[in-house]
Design a protein around this motif. Sequence first.
Motif, PDB file in Angstrom:
ATOM      1  N   GLU B 101       0.834  -1.206   0.000  1.00  0.00           N
ATOM      2  CA  GLU B 101       0.000   0.000   0.000  1.00  0.00           C
ATOM      3  C   GLU B 101       0.870   1.257   0.000  1.00  0.00           C
ATOM      4  O   GLU B 101       1.810   1.383   0.777  1.00  0.00           O
ATOM      5  CB  GLU B 101      -0.911   0.016   1.219  1.00  0.00           C
ATOM      6  CG  GLU B 101      -1.820   1.234   1.256  1.00  0.00           C
ATOM      7  CD  GLU B 101      -2.769   1.191   2.427  1.00  0.00           C
ATOM      8  OE1 GLU B 101      -3.849   0.602   2.267  1.00  0.00           O
ATOM      9  OE2 GLU B 101      -2.427   1.722   3.498  1.00  0.00           O
ATOM     10  N   ASP B 207       2.550  -1.879   4.288  1.00  0.00           N
ATOM     11  CA  ASP B 207       2.755  -0.460   4.026  1.00  0.00           C
ATOM     12  C   ASP B 207       4.054  -0.307   3.232  1.00  0.00           C
ATOM     13  O   ASP B 207       5.070  -0.907   3.591  1.00  0.00           O
ATOM     14  CB  ASP B 207       2.855   0.279   5.368  1.00  0.00           C
ATOM     15  CG  ASP B 207       2.864   1.790   5.220  1.00  0.00           C
ATOM     16  OD1 ASP B 207       3.490   2.286   4.256  1.00  0.00           O
ATOM     17  OD2 ASP B 207       2.275   2.473   6.066  1.00  0.00           O
ATOM     18  N   TYR B 208       4.012   0.488   2.168  1.00  0.00           N
ATOM     19  CA  TYR B 208       5.233   0.690   1.369  1.00  0.00           C
ATOM     20  C   TYR B 208       6.409   1.106   2.241  1.00  0.00           C
ATOM     21  O   TYR B 208       7.547   0.670   2.017  1.00  0.00           O
ATOM     22  CB  TYR B 208       4.972   1.749   0.290  1.00  0.00           C
ATOM     23  CG  TYR B 208       6.243   2.250  -0.352  1.00  0.00           C
ATOM     24  CD1 TYR B 208       6.966   1.444  -1.228  1.00  0.00           C
ATOM     25  CD2 TYR B 208       6.745   3.509  -0.047  1.00  0.00           C
ATOM     26  CE1 TYR B 208       8.148   1.883  -1.792  1.00  0.00           C
ATOM     27  CE2 TYR B 208       7.936   3.955  -0.607  1.00  0.00           C
ATOM     28  CZ  TYR B 208       8.630   3.145  -1.474  1.00  0.00           C
ATOM     29  OH  TYR B 208       9.807   3.574  -2.020  1.00  0.00           O
ATOM     30  N   ALA B 209       6.115   1.930   3.249  1.00  0.00           N
ATOM     31  CA  ALA B 209       7.195   2.414   4.125  1.00  0.00           C
ATOM     32  C   ALA B 209       7.856   1.276   4.889  1.00  0.00           C
ATOM     33  O   ALA B 209       8.975   1.423   5.375  1.00  0.00           O
ATOM     34  CB  ALA B 209       6.646   3.454   5.098  1.00  0.00           C
ATOM     35  N   ASP B 210       7.172   0.155   4.997  1.00  0.00           N
ATOM     36  CA  ASP B 210       7.712  -0.969   5.762  1.00  0.00           C
ATOM     37  C   ASP B 210       8.523  -1.951   4.908  1.00  0.00           C
ATOM     38  O   ASP B 210       9.036  -2.939   5.434  1.00  0.00           O
ATOM     39  CB  ASP B 210       6.580  -1.731   6.460  1.00  0.00           C
ATOM     40  CG  ASP B 210       5.940  -0.905   7.559  1.00  0.00           C
ATOM     41  OD1 ASP B 210       6.660  -0.116   8.201  1.00  0.00           O
ATOM     42  OD2 ASP B 210       4.722  -1.030   7.765  1.00  0.00           O
TER      43      ASP B 210
END
Lengths: 536, 237
Positions: B101, B207-210
Amino acid sequence: MKSHSRISLVVAASLTVLGGASAPALADNASAASVPTSGAEWFRAGRSAVEANKLVNRELNTRRAKNVILFVGDGMGVSTVTAARILDGQQRGVDGEWNRLSFENFSDLALSVTASANQQTSDSAPTATAMVAGIKTNDGAISVDQSITRGEFCAEVTRAKKVKTIMERAEARGMSTGVVSTARITHATPAVNYAHISNRDWEADSSIDRDLGATVLPSGCTKVKDIAAQLVDFSVGNGLEVALGGGRPYFEPNTKADPEYPTRMGRRTDGRDLTAEWAAKPRAAYVWNKAQFDAVDPRRTKRLLGLFEPSHVKYEADRANDTAGEPSVADMTRKAIEMLQNNPKGFYLMVEGGRIDHAHHAGNAYRALTDTIALAEAVKVAREMTDDKDTLIIVTADHSHTMSIAGYPSRGNPILGKTDAGLDLLAKDSLGLPYTTLGYLNGPAGWTGNGSRREFDPVTEFVTAEIPFSGERPDLTDVDTTNPNYLQESAIPTAGAETHAGEEVAIYANGPRSYLVRGTLEQNAIYHVMANALGL
Amino acid sequence: MHSPMRNAAMSLLLLVLVGCGDQRPVPPLELAQSPPPVVAEFRTTVESAQGGKTLSQWRFWRSHDRIERENPAAQTGDLWVRDDRTLFHTRLYHADRRGIEYRSEDLQILNASPDWTALSTLLDPRLIGALREREHGWRDGYPYRRYTGEVGDVAWDITVRTDSMLPTRIERRGADRQVETVELLRSFEFGESPWQPTASADYAILDYADLGDHERDPFVMRVQAGEGGGHLHGHAH
């Protein structure tokens, strides 16, 4: 009331030595414009820093700490601190190289070796566990020792492998405790304080069930509790008082729509609404936007849970665009300290700048640096609200990133800009092309996996141009690399994310027993410094 | 009874009707308006100067605040959800039952356009504005407008159904002589299509950040190596 006796003395001494000029080692940002302009001034400035340190060493603060605040800049390696210091100064119109972030004026400093029990370059779970539990453990482990298998479902096995955290010890003594993060509050770094679990990804029960699948637990085993549930059910002492960050869906049932983004649903399949359970506790409040947050009276509220986004809270650079409004990390730190200071027995607080790491992973130095500056502002707030005599503040990182500061840019050259070669000329590589001062060893802005590369479009500022592989770097001559959305180039392409880096990170310490922070320490020593200061 | 006179009258009437059809006003292409819900199937063809040719067929679902695309052969898809000022994009990997995401700020950082109009109509308003309308009319009972021109080194030829606000054909001819063509194969009113998007509500969404913290996750390792699935072509870049 407030006392910064050592610093005051040191600054006074420095002022004497400098004849009125500010001391570089301990001056605050407001005096950062006083850059030496001659050899004699540089000499005096260097000498004054040593004189200041001589005073510090004569006045070791051997008191026991009443309070401990641990700031963790996730991924805030030394190059990040340097670049953030320069950017902060340049944004404020002062000399960036002379500038210092708030915590860089702390009295004590050491290097932290971040390798985990099984990793040369670590992820945030074992590194954070090291800092709050005093041991080194394996990748993905949340305050459990290295003998556990990642993905251990059994609660009983997990219980046998768990290690007591500084938060649990503080609670057991009757202190107040809190955790603040700009990441999800169930993310690895904040989670290590209150949770024990073999897999950092098990933030909601649905995550465990998905991995468990049809696996039948061995006889005598019950399913381990997810991280969000462990936060709300945390019962050591009288339970933690403050938890502020992101991650709402991990606390809400999958039948409940998110209050800020109604198209999104909770992630819990056990039917529990943990936000409601929290709010039902005596004198407790649950908030999810800035207006509610601002309305919380810290004198009347005993427990505060704030979840401001479905996932991580916004980058500082994007916070103003949030639909419902979010507090800054400095705002959250202030509120947390106001609440925790109500306990005369003292408090333990962890504050994480969690998105420094995320911006680096994306290859976007601007957001990593502006989030670092935001964390420094939170440290400044904490220092202003507490007393050096009784509050130990530690600022460190869990690991580094691959960002480096390269070339020979002139002093004052924009840190996000292209490296200059003096005389208004740009430095050129062997292809005759200019390059930025900041860059990454690996990451998404390098050569992409399909052989082409992404380039920043200066016209649209957003649209990616897929440039077929040509064997050449992009020509940055007309590209504004200081744009917040610019992705610094990386040498090695990774389609998804830039990686962590394995070199040491810094530990900055101030307050009781901060002198124990010196030399090159294994990261788990941070716990032992805090425990020693608190007498735990 | 078919008298010559009657046949002539019928022919004239038919001619008039057809003529009237051709002369019906063609609705303007108003990309600023909210497009109607629709389901469609497209085919993307990429022909290289060297004669190579790749084909991909993909489906498209559009409602007011939700857009979904799916490539059944590659078992990948993209989901965009608009929630007030925030745009969420989830890249779906159906074979893995996983997704990544991205939020608006992630898309900005990745320099991936979060323009809702372009996503929902598969047409970039700035590009359409830079082209010249070459013809308009009715075809198979639907109104269309055709735009052509060159932007930079790329020649464009785009035909749009103005009622459904969908391209029926996009041709992109680059300076490298590569030709990419997107063709509308079929379209349906929303709820009347024979297909539904692959259910993804219970996927493990990351999450893309993860991504960077999942260095040992085999799925993430494949994504990192650029092997996460096929690329969905289809919108006018």
